[in-house]
Design an enzyme around this catalytic site. Structure first.
Site, PDB file in Angstrom:
ATOM      1  CE1 TYR A   1      -3.671  -2.313   0.101  1.00 62.82           C
ATOM      2  CE2 TYR A   1      -4.081  -1.705   2.380  1.00 62.82           C
ATOM      3  CZ  TYR A   1      -4.447  -2.399   1.239  1.00 62.82           C
ATOM      4  OH  TYR A   1      -5.576  -3.164   1.252  1.00 62.82           O
TER       5      TYR A   1
ATOM      6  NE  ARG B   1      -5.243  -7.824  -0.112  1.00 58.05           N
ATOM      7  CZ  ARG B   1      -5.686  -6.652   0.308  1.00 58.05           C
ATOM      8  NH1 ARG B   1      -6.706  -6.586   1.151  1.00 58.05           N
ATOM      9  NH2 ARG B   1      -5.124  -5.540  -0.094  1.00 58.05           N
TER      10      ARG B   1
ATOM     11  CD  GLU C   1     -12.234  -6.012   7.148  1.00 60.20           C
ATOM     12  OE1 GLU C   1     -11.959  -4.822   6.889  1.00 60.20           O
ATOM     13  OE2 GLU C   1     -11.605  -6.693   7.980  1.00 60.20           O
TER      14      GLU C   1
HETATM   15  C1  3EB Z   1      -7.997  -3.813   3.351  1.00 58.26           C
HETATM   16  O1  3EB Z   1      -8.265  -4.514   2.386  1.00 58.26           O
HETATM   17  C2  3EB Z   1      -9.029  -3.728   4.450  1.00 58.26           C
HETATM   18  O2  3EB Z   1      -4.427  -4.446   8.866  1.00 58.26           O
HETATM   19  O3  3EB Z   1      -4.274  -6.615   9.027  1.00 58.26           O
HETATM   20  C3  3EB Z   1      -8.298  -6.066   6.163  1.00 58.26           C
HETATM   21  C4  3EB Z   1      -7.674  -7.169   6.752  1.00 58.26           C
HETATM   22  C5  3EB Z   1      -7.794  -4.808   6.393  1.00 58.26           C
HETATM   23  C6  3EB Z   1      -6.548  -7.002   7.568  1.00 58.26           C
HETATM   24  C7  3EB Z   1      -4.843  -5.584   8.612  1.00 58.26           C
HETATM   25  C8  3EB Z   1      -6.676  -4.645   7.206  1.00 58.26           C
HETATM   26  C9  3EB Z   1      -6.054  -5.736   7.782  1.00 58.26           C
HETATM   27  O4  3EB Z   1      -6.936  -3.173   3.458  1.00 58.26           O
HETATM   28  C10 3EB Z   1      -8.441  -3.600   5.799  1.00 58.26           C
END
Ligand code: 3EB
Length: 319
Positions: free
Chosen positions: A198, A211, A311
């Site tokens: 990111y 993921r 979520e």
């Molecule tokens: C995202 O897609 C949503 O900080 O470990 C989802 C799953 C999200 C885990 C983490 C953050 C985290 O970025 C946010």
């Protein structure tokens, strides 16, 4: 698909926690919200998120005899093949959410790495008021910094993860997870930038999670999944569109893991909704993905980006 006898089965069950914990094959029992009745037991954990409607208990069962205990601040249980572990870190005692997170991660990683089950597959993290604070001072971003510092490069490959905000006003970080003797295979979603890539706009320390994580017995542990495409949040203020985008992300991840763009139905899902009034709309998508019924629950929780309304995480199973 032949499942190893030691494989873990996560499920939702109605029942009395104390009774369920009499089972020698029970690795963990989770209650949701202040109303859940749980005994003192290292395997019993209260998630501080309120269910929308009546919530069952979440039960992790194995095929073998379980041992459990507490080592310092870590509650744990294991059947020799997989390990449940949990810690709660008081923010004030550690000087804030970042330092409490660093402490929790350091403590958990030290414990897990010294065990016979050193591979962390999956982590869940719950903290109060996750969106409080502006810019890099937002509590989620402080959590991310603490996580990076506490893990100190030792959580590789990154596990699948969920980070959700509680609304209980209790400034105690809750972290629990699953580790195993055998490592899993991390799975990324081709529709999404890997979280650790990111860009800077989301904070100084990128989130460190996969993921999804494919276990040795081919279950897919799905991280918190929302309406993020590339690295951007889509469909601000549009619940329906966020749900559809989330569904597309889940399908895409499962396709990457299993080689086909079809979700089976014997899955276990959990949704987090910022507004409890959105629970029914969200339930429809989960109902499609889970048979027999009872394979999903909805919890009231804040998502780590303020514009995200929903979520979903869970476990997909090969069909
Ligand atoms: C995202 O897609 C949503 O900080 O470990 C989802 C799953 C999200 C885990 C983490 C953050 C985290 O970025 C946010």
């Amino acid at each position: 698909m032949i499942q190893s006898e030691l494989s873990l089965r996560l499920g939702y069950e109605r029942g009395v926690a104390q009774r369920l914990l009499e089972g020698t094959d029970v690795l963990a029992v989770f209650g949701f919200g202040a109303g859940a009745s749980l005994p003192e037991d290292p395997r019993a954990f209260r998630v501080g998120l309120e269910p929308v409607g009546a919530a069952p208990l979440e039960v992790w069962r194995t095929g073998a005899r379980v041992q459990c205990g507490r080592s310092g601040e870590v509650a744990w249980s294991t059947d020799g093949e997989q390990l449940f572990f949990a810690i709660e870190a008081d923010e004030a005692a550690h000087g804030g959410i970042a330092d409490a997170t660093a402490h929790a991660y350091r403590t958990l990683i030290d414990f897990v790495r010294a065990s016979a089950t050193p591979h962390v597959l999956r982590l869940w993290n719950y903290l109060d008021a996750i969106n409080l604070g502006a810019g890099d001072g937002e509590r989620y971003r402080l959590f991310c910094s603490g996580r990076t510092r506490g893990a100190n490069g030792a959580l590789v490959p990154y596990p699948a993860a969920t980070v959700i905000g509680r609304k209980d006003g209790v400034r105690v970080l809750q972290v629990y997870g699953l580790a195993a003797r055998r490592g899993g295979v991390p799975v990324e979603n081709p529709r999404q930038v890997s979280a650790w890539h990111y860009p800077r706009q989301y904070g100084p320390n990128a989130p460190t999670f996969a993921r999804g994580m494919l276990t040795a017995d081919a279950q897919l542990l799905v991280s918190g999944t929302a309406a993020v495409v590339g690295h951007a949040s889509l469909h601000r203020d549009d619940l329906r569109a966020q749900i559809e985008e989330t569904r597309a992300n889940l399908v895409s991840l499962a396709a990457r893991a299993y080689g086909r763009a079809r979700l089976g139905t014997h899955n276990l899902l959990k949704a987090y909704v910022r507004d409890p009034a959105d629970a029914d709309s969200v339930s429809a998508i989960m109902h499609d993905h889970t048979r027999p019924p009872g394979g999903w629950i909805v919890l009231a929780g804040d998502i780590c980006r303020a514009e995200l309304l929903v979520e979903i995480d869970g476990v997909y199973r090969p069909q």
